[in-house]
Motif scaffolding. Structure first.
Motif, mmCIF file in Angstrom:
data_model
loop_
_atom_site.group_PDB
_atom_site.id
_atom_site.type_symbol
_atom_site.label_atom_id
_atom_site.label_comp_id
_atom_site.label_asym_id
_atom_site.label_seq_id
_atom_site.Cartn_x
_atom_site.Cartn_y
_atom_site.Cartn_z
ATOM 1 N N GLN A 20 2.120 -6.102 -9.550
ATOM 2 C CA GLN A 20 3.457 -5.821 -10.061
ATOM 3 C C GLN A 20 3.487 -5.826 -11.591
ATOM 4 N N ARG A 21 2.677 -6.684 -12.217
ATOM 5 C CA ARG A 21 2.631 -6.725 -13.681
ATOM 6 C C ARG A 21 1.951 -5.485 -14.261
ATOM 7 N N ASN A 22 1.118 -4.817 -13.473
ATOM 8 C CA ASN A 22 0.377 -3.655 -13.960
ATOM 9 C C ASN A 22 1.009 -2.319 -13.585
ATOM 10 N N VAL A 23 2.088 -2.361 -12.808
ATOM 11 C CA VAL A 23 2.731 -1.140 -12.324
ATOM 12 C C VAL A 23 4.195 -1.139 -12.760
ATOM 13 N N GLY A 24 4.705 0.033 -13.075
ATOM 14 C CA GLY A 24 6.121 0.151 -13.427
ATOM 15 C C GLY A 24 6.317 0.254 -14.930
ATOM 16 N N GLU A 25 7.528 0.054 -15.360
ATOM 17 C CA GLU A 25 7.876 0.227 -16.766
ATOM 18 C C GLU A 25 7.085 -0.691 -17.693
ATOM 19 N N GLU A 26 6.790 -1.885 -17.243
ATOM 20 C CA GLU A 26 6.065 -2.852 -18.080
ATOM 21 C C GLU A 26 4.544 -2.700 -17.973
ATOM 22 N N GLY A 27 4.072 -2.023 -16.940
ATOM 23 C CA GLY A 27 2.644 -1.922 -16.695
ATOM 24 C C GLY A 27 2.016 -0.649 -17.242
ATOM 25 N N LEU A 28 0.730 -0.534 -17.021
ATOM 26 C CA LEU A 28 -0.026 0.629 -17.482
ATOM 27 C C LEU A 28 0.053 1.802 -16.509
ATOM 28 N N GLU A 30 2.151 4.082 -13.358
ATOM 29 C CA GLU A 30 3.473 4.436 -12.842
ATOM 30 C C GLU A 30 3.716 3.904 -11.444
ATOM 31 N N ASN A 31 2.643 3.888 -10.628
ATOM 32 C CA ASN A 31 2.802 3.433 -9.250
ATOM 33 C C ASN A 31 1.503 2.793 -8.757
ATOM 34 N N VAL A 32 1.573 2.156 -7.614
ATOM 35 C CA VAL A 32 0.431 1.427 -7.062
ATOM 36 C C VAL A 32 -0.706 2.387 -6.727
ATOM 37 N N SER A 33 -0.400 3.566 -6.221
ATOM 38 C CA SER A 33 -1.442 4.532 -5.873
ATOM 39 C C SER A 33 -2.273 4.909 -7.093
ATOM 40 N N GLU A 34 -1.598 5.151 -8.203
ATOM 41 C CA GLU A 34 -2.298 5.487 -9.446
ATOM 42 C C GLU A 34 -3.216 4.331 -9.862
ATOM 43 N N TYR A 35 -2.724 3.127 -9.730
ATOM 44 C CA TYR A 35 -3.488 1.934 -10.084
ATOM 45 C C TYR A 35 -4.727 1.800 -9.193
ATOM 46 N N VAL A 36 -4.560 1.968 -7.896
ATOM 47 C CA VAL A 36 -5.681 1.834 -6.959
ATOM 48 C C VAL A 36 -6.712 2.928 -7.205
ATOM 49 N N ARG A 37 -6.271 4.161 -7.436
ATOM 50 C CA ARG A 37 -7.210 5.248 -7.721
ATOM 51 C C ARG A 37 -8.035 4.935 -8.973
ATOM 52 N N ASP A 38 -7.385 4.390 -9.998
ATOM 53 C CA ASP A 38 -8.107 4.035 -11.227
ATOM 54 C C ASP A 38 -9.122 2.921 -10.960
ATOM 55 N N LEU A 39 -8.733 1.928 -10.170
ATOM 56 C CA LEU A 39 -9.671 0.853 -9.830
ATOM 57 C C LEU A 39 -10.891 1.396 -9.087
ATOM 58 N N ILE A 40 -10.656 2.316 -8.158
ATOM 59 C CA ILE A 40 -11.764 2.904 -7.396
ATOM 60 C C ILE A 40 -12.663 3.720 -8.316
ATOM 61 N N ARG A 41 -12.070 4.510 -9.206
ATOM 62 C CA ARG A 41 -12.875 5.294 -10.158
ATOM 63 C C ARG A 41 -13.728 4.374 -11.029
#
Length: 88
Positions: A20-28, A30-41
């Protein structure tokens, strides 16, 4: 490009708060899917980097070997060893 995959992952507690701290207006992200894709990459890049570094170390070790320690082996012998090791 491979077939798309949908994943469902349940996280709670500290992991959920971290996401939650890494997603949304305060995070890097926009959404959890984007975050997970970046982690996998990033993990894929790490695995590839480790494989490259292992190969590089093996090559450096090989090139550092004195010439008198080299043993001639034919291509046929290499192929036979590979077949024995990994099968046909």
């Amino acid at each position: 490009m491979g077939k798309a995959m949908t994943l469902n992952v349940r996280v709670s507690g500290a992991l959920s708060e971290f996401i939650q701290r890494n997603v949304g207006e305060e995070g890097l992200y926009e959404n959890v899917s984007e975050y997970v894709r970046d982690l996998i990459r990033r993990d894929k890049e790490r695995v590839e980097r480790e494989a490259f570094n292992t190969l590089k170390a093996e090559l450096q070790r090989g090139f550092a070997t004195p010439d008198e320690e080299y043993v001639y082996i034919s291509a046929e012998d290499v192929i036979a060893r590979a077949k024995k090791r990994w099968g046909d």
